[in-house]
Write a protein that holds these residues in place. Structure first.
Motif, mmCIF file in Angstrom:
data_model
loop_
_atom_site.group_PDB
_atom_site.id
_atom_site.type_symbol
_atom_site.label_atom_id
_atom_site.label_comp_id
_atom_site.label_asym_id
_atom_site.label_seq_id
_atom_site.Cartn_x
_atom_site.Cartn_y
_atom_site.Cartn_z
ATOM 1 N N MET A 133 15.843 -6.707 22.428
ATOM 2 C CA MET A 133 15.052 -7.616 21.592
ATOM 3 C C MET A 133 14.281 -6.786 20.566
ATOM 4 O O MET A 133 13.761 -5.727 20.892
ATOM 5 C CB MET A 133 14.082 -8.376 22.517
ATOM 6 C CG MET A 133 13.361 -9.476 21.842
ATOM 7 S SD MET A 133 12.117 -10.249 22.895
ATOM 8 C CE MET A 133 12.735 -10.127 24.560
ATOM 9 N N GLU A 134 14.231 -7.303 19.357
ATOM 10 C CA GLU A 134 13.473 -6.602 18.321
ATOM 11 C C GLU A 134 12.007 -7.054 18.390
ATOM 12 O O GLU A 134 11.736 -8.259 18.412
ATOM 13 C CB GLU A 134 14.062 -6.957 16.947
ATOM 14 C CG GLU A 134 13.426 -6.199 15.816
ATOM 15 C CD GLU A 134 13.846 -6.692 14.429
ATOM 16 O OE1 GLU A 134 13.425 -6.074 13.456
ATOM 17 O OE2 GLU A 134 14.556 -7.709 14.348
ATOM 18 N N ILE A 135 11.095 -6.109 18.438
ATOM 19 C CA ILE A 135 9.667 -6.441 18.490
ATOM 20 C C ILE A 135 9.010 -5.867 17.243
ATOM 21 O O ILE A 135 9.097 -4.662 16.993
ATOM 22 C CB ILE A 135 8.981 -5.811 19.729
ATOM 23 C CG1 ILE A 135 9.741 -6.130 21.013
ATOM 24 C CG2 ILE A 135 7.523 -6.236 19.822
ATOM 25 C CD1 ILE A 135 9.677 -7.559 21.442
ATOM 26 N N VAL A 136 8.369 -6.722 16.486
ATOM 27 C CA VAL A 136 7.673 -6.274 15.275
ATOM 28 C C VAL A 136 6.190 -6.567 15.477
ATOM 29 O O VAL A 136 5.821 -7.710 15.760
ATOM 30 C CB VAL A 136 8.210 -7.035 14.035
ATOM 31 C CG1 VAL A 136 7.480 -6.603 12.771
ATOM 32 C CG2 VAL A 136 9.704 -6.842 13.897
ATOM 33 N N ILE A 137 5.360 -5.541 15.384
ATOM 34 C CA ILE A 137 3.912 -5.718 15.591
ATOM 35 C C ILE A 137 3.196 -5.454 14.269
ATOM 36 O O ILE A 137 3.367 -4.380 13.668
ATOM 37 C CB ILE A 137 3.389 -4.772 16.693
ATOM 38 C CG1 ILE A 137 4.172 -5.024 17.994
ATOM 39 C CG2 ILE A 137 1.888 -4.970 16.918
ATOM 40 C CD1 ILE A 137 3.899 -4.019 19.103
ATOM 41 N N LEU A 138 2.431 -6.422 13.833
ATOM 42 C CA LEU A 138 1.762 -6.339 12.530
ATOM 43 C C LEU A 138 0.262 -6.575 12.732
ATOM 44 O O LEU A 138 -0.137 -7.151 13.752
ATOM 45 C CB LEU A 138 2.352 -7.397 11.594
ATOM 46 C CG LEU A 138 3.849 -7.186 11.306
ATOM 47 C CD1 LEU A 138 4.468 -8.414 10.653
ATOM 48 C CD2 LEU A 138 4.053 -5.960 10.422
ATOM 49 N N PRO A 139 -0.564 -6.137 11.776
ATOM 50 C CA PRO A 139 -2.017 -6.201 12.016
ATOM 51 C C PRO A 139 -2.549 -7.600 12.333
ATOM 52 O O PRO A 139 -3.272 -7.777 13.306
ATOM 53 C CB PRO A 139 -2.625 -5.656 10.718
ATOM 54 C CG PRO A 139 -1.543 -4.810 10.110
ATOM 55 C CD PRO A 139 -0.227 -5.419 10.537
ATOM 56 N N GLY A 140 -2.241 -8.588 11.537
ATOM 57 C CA GLY A 140 -2.905 -9.882 11.738
ATOM 58 C C GLY A 140 -1.975 -11.064 11.508
ATOM 59 O O GLY A 140 -0.811 -10.894 11.143
ATOM 60 N N PRO A 141 -2.501 -12.282 11.717
ATOM 61 C CA PRO A 141 -1.686 -13.494 11.608
ATOM 62 C C PRO A 141 -1.051 -13.704 10.233
ATOM 63 O O PRO A 141 0.061 -14.227 10.132
ATOM 64 C CB PRO A 141 -2.664 -14.627 11.914
ATOM 65 C CG PRO A 141 -3.952 -14.021 12.279
ATOM 66 C CD PRO A 141 -3.882 -12.543 12.155
ATOM 67 N N GLU A 142 -1.760 -13.277 9.159
ATOM 68 C CA GLU A 142 -1.180 -13.472 7.817
ATOM 69 C C GLU A 142 0.063 -12.603 7.659
ATOM 70 O O GLU A 142 1.038 -13.001 7.012
ATOM 71 C CB GLU A 142 -2.172 -13.094 6.694
ATOM 72 C CG GLU A 142 -3.533 -13.775 6.769
ATOM 73 C CD GLU A 142 -4.452 -13.160 7.824
ATOM 74 O OE1 GLU A 142 -4.209 -12.001 8.234
ATOM 75 O OE2 GLU A 142 -5.385 -13.853 8.263
ATOM 76 N N ASP A 143 0.013 -11.395 8.245
ATOM 77 C CA ASP A 143 1.176 -10.493 8.163
ATOM 78 C C ASP A 143 2.354 -11.086 8.949
ATOM 79 O O ASP A 143 3.502 -10.985 8.535
ATOM 80 C CB ASP A 143 0.816 -9.114 8.731
ATOM 81 C CG ASP A 143 -0.459 -8.577 8.106
ATOM 82 O OD1 ASP A 143 -0.435 -8.264 6.908
ATOM 83 O OD2 ASP A 143 -1.485 -8.509 8.808
ATOM 84 N N VAL A 144 2.031 -11.707 10.083
ATOM 85 C CA VAL A 144 3.076 -12.334 10.901
ATOM 86 C C VAL A 144 3.738 -13.455 10.089
ATOM 87 O O VAL A 144 4.970 -13.571 10.034
ATOM 88 C CB VAL A 144 2.480 -12.894 12.220
ATOM 89 C CG1 VAL A 144 3.478 -13.788 12.951
ATOM 90 C CG2 VAL A 144 2.033 -11.745 13.121
ATOM 91 N N ALA A 145 2.920 -14.273 9.442
ATOM 92 C CA ALA A 145 3.454 -15.396 8.657
ATOM 93 C C ALA A 145 4.365 -14.887 7.545
ATOM 94 O O ALA A 145 5.467 -15.415 7.338
ATOM 95 C CB ALA A 145 2.299 -16.211 8.069
#
Ligand code: F6R
Length: 242
Positions: A1-13
């Motif tokens: 599974m690919e896991i991408v971790i980003l700083p905050g919710p806006e980055d996730v969006a």
């Protein structure tokens, strides 16, 4: 599974929208699986912005919602038919005839569930299924102990889910008891899965889904079985990953 971790919710969006837009650009007639709830709202808003800017054409796109409550009127603001219309169909300017939601008001719910499965197949299957995750690890409304091979069917909402979703209603007693949900087997047939999660309240469920055993007690662990599954997380949702 690919896991991408980003700083905050806006980055996730932004990152999740980039992935959805990529699928739509490669396949203008793409069929999207649509989650409701809070998690994908930023993603849908970002897609709507791209459509408004003329950067994305969704004219040929179809959608299938993951689930619907049983027994609340279609026009109720919290029916998933209403939520999908308000947060996806209208902001993106999708053709409402191409956007499907399970019929939680059908007199024969088992027949409605079978009809939904047939409609997904008739559309050629789901290209990209957008998902959130419940704090108890549910996927769609496949609550813990759901069969990993399940199809669209009626489920009873877990007390935790009814409590979590009480924020959308006047109180937890108003949250419906039952729902129609795509099954885990249905979800696994999508060509690609994209789960978004934000906030520490999801951190245990995310860790169990990614690092725990494949087990019906954590329905989201089925993502481990899919060859093209990605989770886009903010740091808070990822904080219990080892
Ligand atoms: C919604 C759905 C659920 C939600 C989950 C997370 O269609 O199927 O699995 O994705 O309950 O809900 P939020 O995003 O509100 O935290």
């Amino acid at each position: 599974m690919e896991i991408v971790i980003l700083p905050g919710p806006e980055d996730v969006a932004r990152e999740a929208a980039r992935r959805v837009a990529g699928v739509v650009r490669r396949r203008p007639g793409a069929v999207l699986g649509l989650a409701t709830g809070s998690s994908p709202l930023g993603l849908y808003a970002e897609l709507a912005r791209q459509v408004a800017d003329g950067a994305l054409d969704v004219t040929g796109v179809s959608g299938f919602a993951l689930d619907e409550y049983v027994g609340i009127p279609l026009e109720h603001p919290q029916s998933y038919a209403s939520v999908i219309r308000r947060t996806v169909t209208e902001p993106l300017g999708l053709d409402p005839r191409r956007v499907h939601v399970p019929d939680g008001r059908a007199p024969d719910l088992a027949a409605a569930a079978d009809a939904y499965e047939r409609a997904i197949r008739a559309a050629g299957g789901i290209d990209l299924q957008i998902l959130g995750i419940g704090a108890n690890g549910h996927l769609g409304f496949n609550e813990p102990t759901s069969s990993l091979a399940s199809r669209t069917r009626v489920k009873t909402l877990a007390p935790r889910t009814r409590a979590d979703n009480a924020r959308f209603f006047a109180g937890s007693e108003e949250v419906p008891l039952h729902c129609l949900t795509q099954g885990l087997g249905t979800i696994l047939e999508a060509r690609e899965l994209l789960l978004v999660a934000q906030g520490e309240a999801k951190a245990d469920a995310v860790a169990a889904a990614v690092e725990g055993p494949l087990a019906a007690i954590c329905p989201a662990s089925v993502l481990q079985l899919h060859p093209r599954a990605a989770m886009v997380l903010d740091e808070a949702a990822a904080c219990r990953l080892r």
